[in-house]
Design a protein around this motif. Structure first.
Motif: not given
Length: 186
Positions: A1-15
């Motif tokens: 689950m942590e990896a999913v959160a990292a991708r979701v938050y990281g991608r949102a910040l990048f976008e």
């Protein structure tokens, strides 16, 4: 689950950084925040403390980062704290940095060889990888593993090419065992 959160938050910040045309500024800011988190592990321990309320944790984040980062970064940090994701901040920011590297067409490569490579050999490998990919630059990490016997293993993102002698020998042994097992069933 942590990896999913990292991708979701990281991608949102990048976008968000992309939309606001602040990728370079955001990348610099993320680097500074990651450094601050790594140099001050007690900050994460404090944020993980079960007796502190979310409001108190937000106050801590505000005290540490206000005036040092943009409003967008403060919002990102606040969202992570409000959602209980402060323990994953480094992974989130790391994913953001991976998005920036892809955006800039910088490949992250791992090369594992049986013995140390010369600078000329490293250059040939990097030139070949640049010719075969869409990357304009590479961040390459070299490692040695004598158990490979010879050849190399190259990882770029989620892709891997294993051209090691060890793997070829293992495949040959498996093939011979399968043929031996198949011929014994008559």
């Amino acid at each position: 689950m942590e990896a999913v959160a990292a991708r979701v938050y990281g991608r949102a910040l990048f976008e968000l950084a992309q939309e606001e045309r602040r990728v370079d500024a955001a990348a610099s800011e993320v680097s500074r925040v990651r450094t601050a988190l790594r140099e001050n592990p007690e900050l994460i321990r404090l944020l993980k403390h079960p007796k502190l309320s979310v409001a108190e944790k937000l106050t801590v984040v505000e005290a540490v980062f206000h005036g040092r980062v943009s409003g967008e970064m403060m919002g990102f940090l606040a969202a992570a704290v409000k959602n209980g994701r402060y323990g994953e901040l480094d992974a989130m920011l790391g994913y953001f940095e991976a998005c920036v590297r892809e955006y800039r067409r910088i490949g992250t490569v791992s090369v594992i060889t049986a013995c140390r490579l010369t600078n000329a050999q490293k250059k040939r490998i990097e030139d070949r990888l640049l010719a075969l990919t869409d990357y304009t630059a590479l961040e390459t990490e070299y490692q040695t593993d004598p158990s490979l016997i010879g050849g190399l293993i190259i990882r770029i993102g989620d892709r891997q090419v294993d051209a090691s002698i060890k793997t070829r020998l293992d495949m040959m042994i498996r093939s011979l065992r399968n043929k031996a097992a198949g011929s014994g069933r008559k």
